[in-house]
Write a protein that holds these residues in place. Structure first.
Motif, PDB file in Angstrom:
ATOM      1  N   ILE A  49       0.836  -1.195   0.000  1.00  0.00           N
ATOM      2  CA  ILE A  49       0.000   0.000   0.000  1.00  0.00           C
ATOM      3  C   ILE A  49       0.877   1.254   0.000  1.00  0.00           C
ATOM      4  CG2 ILE A  49      -0.322   0.240   2.486  1.00  0.00           C
ATOM      5  CD1 ILE A  49      -3.226   1.002   1.886  1.00  0.00           C
ATOM      6  N   VAL A  50       2.036   1.186   0.628  1.00  0.00           N
ATOM      7  CA  VAL A  50       2.949   2.324   0.622  1.00  0.00           C
ATOM      8  C   VAL A  50       3.595   2.454  -0.757  1.00  0.00           C
ATOM      9  CG1 VAL A  50       5.045   3.293   1.645  1.00  0.00           C
ATOM     10  CG2 VAL A  50       3.393   2.095   3.077  1.00  0.00           C
ATOM     11  N   ALA A  51       4.057   1.343  -1.285  1.00  0.00           N
ATOM     12  CA  ALA A  51       4.731   1.367  -2.582  1.00  0.00           C
ATOM     13  C   ALA A  51       3.780   1.699  -3.724  1.00  0.00           C
ATOM     14  CB  ALA A  51       5.396   0.018  -2.842  1.00  0.00           C
ATOM     15  N   ARG A  52       2.514   1.308  -3.614  1.00  0.00           N
ATOM     16  CA  ARG A  52       1.553   1.500  -4.697  1.00  0.00           C
ATOM     17  C   ARG A  52       0.540   2.606  -4.401  1.00  0.00           C
ATOM     18  NH1 ARG A  52      -0.334  -4.193  -6.943  1.00  0.00           N
ATOM     19  NH2 ARG A  52       1.355  -4.366  -8.433  1.00  0.00           N
ATOM     20  N   TRP A  53       0.861   3.504  -3.493  1.00  0.00           N
ATOM     21  CA  TRP A  53      -0.074   4.541  -3.090  1.00  0.00           C
ATOM     22  C   TRP A  53      -0.568   5.348  -4.289  1.00  0.00           C
ATOM     23  CZ3 TRP A  53      -3.397   5.278   0.401  1.00  0.00           C
ATOM     24  CH2 TRP A  53      -3.902   6.531   0.702  1.00  0.00           C
ATOM     25  N   ALA A  54       0.313   5.694  -5.196  1.00  0.00           N
ATOM     26  CA  ALA A  54      -0.090   6.475  -6.373  1.00  0.00           C
ATOM     27  C   ALA A  54      -1.046   5.684  -7.258  1.00  0.00           C
ATOM     28  CB  ALA A  54       1.130   6.897  -7.171  1.00  0.00           C
ATOM     29  N   GLU A  55      -0.839   4.371  -7.390  1.00  0.00           N
ATOM     30  CA  GLU A  55      -1.734   3.542  -8.196  1.00  0.00           C
ATOM     31  C   GLU A  55      -3.099   3.402  -7.536  1.00  0.00           C
ATOM     32  OE1 GLU A  55      -0.140  -0.283  -9.375  1.00  0.00           O
ATOM     33  OE2 GLU A  55       1.875   0.550  -9.155  1.00  0.00           O
ATOM     34  N   ILE A  56      -3.105   3.314  -6.220  1.00  0.00           N
ATOM     35  CA  ILE A  56      -4.346   3.070  -5.498  1.00  0.00           C
ATOM     36  C   ILE A  56      -5.243   4.299  -5.503  1.00  0.00           C
ATOM     37  CG2 ILE A  56      -5.328   2.546  -3.227  1.00  0.00           C
ATOM     38  CD1 ILE A  56      -2.773   0.852  -2.734  1.00  0.00           C
ATOM     39  N   VAL A  57      -4.693   5.455  -5.157  1.00  0.00           N
ATOM     40  CA  VAL A  57      -5.526   6.652  -4.995  1.00  0.00           C
ATOM     41  C   VAL A  57      -5.392   7.651  -6.136  1.00  0.00           C
ATOM     42  CG1 VAL A  57      -5.595   6.470  -2.496  1.00  0.00           C
ATOM     43  CG2 VAL A  57      -3.804   7.823  -3.580  1.00  0.00           C
ATOM     44  N   GLY A  58      -4.453   7.438  -7.034  1.00  0.00           N
ATOM     45  CA  GLY A  58      -4.262   8.364  -8.142  1.00  0.00           C
ATOM     46  C   GLY A  58      -3.104   9.319  -7.888  1.00  0.00           C
ATOM     47  N   GLN A  59      -2.564   9.867  -8.971  1.00  0.00           N
ATOM     48  CA  GLN A  59      -1.397  10.741  -8.885  1.00  0.00           C
ATOM     49  C   GLN A  59      -1.668  12.004  -8.070  1.00  0.00           C
ATOM     50  OE1 GLN A  59       1.743  10.371  -9.866  1.00  0.00           O
ATOM     51  NE2 GLN A  59       1.390   8.329 -10.705  1.00  0.00           N
ATOM     52  N   GLU A  60      -2.821  12.602  -8.284  1.00  0.00           N
ATOM     53  CA  GLU A  60      -3.125  13.878  -7.626  1.00  0.00           C
ATOM     54  C   GLU A  60      -3.172  13.729  -6.107  1.00  0.00           C
ATOM     55  OE1 GLU A  60      -3.501  17.799  -7.330  1.00  0.00           O
ATOM     56  OE2 GLU A  60      -3.171  16.733  -9.206  1.00  0.00           O
ATOM     57  N   VAL A  61      -3.876  12.724  -5.615  1.00  0.00           N
ATOM     58  CA  VAL A  61      -3.986  12.509  -4.168  1.00  0.00           C
ATOM     59  C   VAL A  61      -2.639  12.069  -3.595  1.00  0.00           C
ATOM     60  CG1 VAL A  61      -5.092  11.116  -2.371  1.00  0.00           C
ATOM     61  CG2 VAL A  61      -6.447  12.013  -4.261  1.00  0.00           C
ATOM     62  N   SER A  62      -1.900  11.242  -4.326  1.00  0.00           N
ATOM     63  CA  SER A  62      -0.624  10.751  -3.804  1.00  0.00           C
ATOM     64  C   SER A  62       0.416  11.856  -3.696  1.00  0.00           C
ATOM     65  CB  SER A  62      -0.089   9.608  -4.672  1.00  0.00           C
ATOM     66  OG  SER A  62       0.389  10.089  -5.902  1.00  0.00           O
TER      67      SER A  62
END
Length: 173
Positions: free
Chosen positions: A45-58
């Motif tokens: 979840i830490v490594a894939r945070w941008a994939e999970i929530v999107g670039q803008e939120v990450s």
């Protein structure tokens, strides 16, 4: 080395039990205990945070931990660290973020989100794809003329040009 000065694989009756593993294969196992200590069920979840929530939120937040009620693995609280100026905006986006995290887990792992205003989130490099699309051949354009929907035809042409510009099999990351 054994007592006789020979490596163990040279000894009679010695069987090798294990096999060589890559470091990438071992890292999730090594980090799992540390991540669980700090509240993460999965280190991904830490490594894939941008994939999970999107670039803008990450770009505006980082996950700190997920805290579950004692003895449960659902109904947890996602703790985010957010730069002060973005906290209110992320509070309004909480239902969307919770839904995306739960979709990643595949079940209702998170029901609440707690925001901690902290130091600015470290800047992450934004991958910018260069448009290397090749022009679509006239043969492909002729085949796509039968598609009546203009938007669909344009999307298919774009897909064909992107596929035509790649070399080798697609890389799925």
């Amino acid at each position: 080395m054994s007592k006789r000065g020979k490596p163990p694989h040279d000894l009679p009756g010695y069987k090798r039990i294990g096999f060589a593993r890559s470091v990438a294969e071992l890292v999730p196992r090594v980090g799992r205990k540390s991540f669980r200590k700090f509240g993460f069920v999965e280190s991904a979840i830490v490594a894939r945070w941008a994939e999970i929530v999107g670039q803008e939120v990450s770009r505006r937040s980082t996950p700190d931990s997920i805290r579950f009620p004692q003895g449960k693995r659902s109904g947890g609280t996602l703790n985010l660290s957010v730069h002060g100026a973005h906290a209110l905006a992320l509070q309004h986006e909480a239902p969307i973020i919770i839904e995306r995290v739960n979709r990643y887990f595949g079940y209702a792992a998170v029901t609440r989100m707690a925001i901690r205003q902290g130091e600015p989130v470290p800047a992450r490099p934004v991958s910018r794809r260069r448009d290397t699309a090749q022009p679509v051949s006239s043969a492909v354009k002729d085949e796509l003329k039968v598609v009546r929907d203009d938007d669909l035809r344009n999307a298919l042409e774009s897909l064909a040009s992107q596929i035509g510009s790649t070399k080798g099999p697609p890389k799925i990351g």
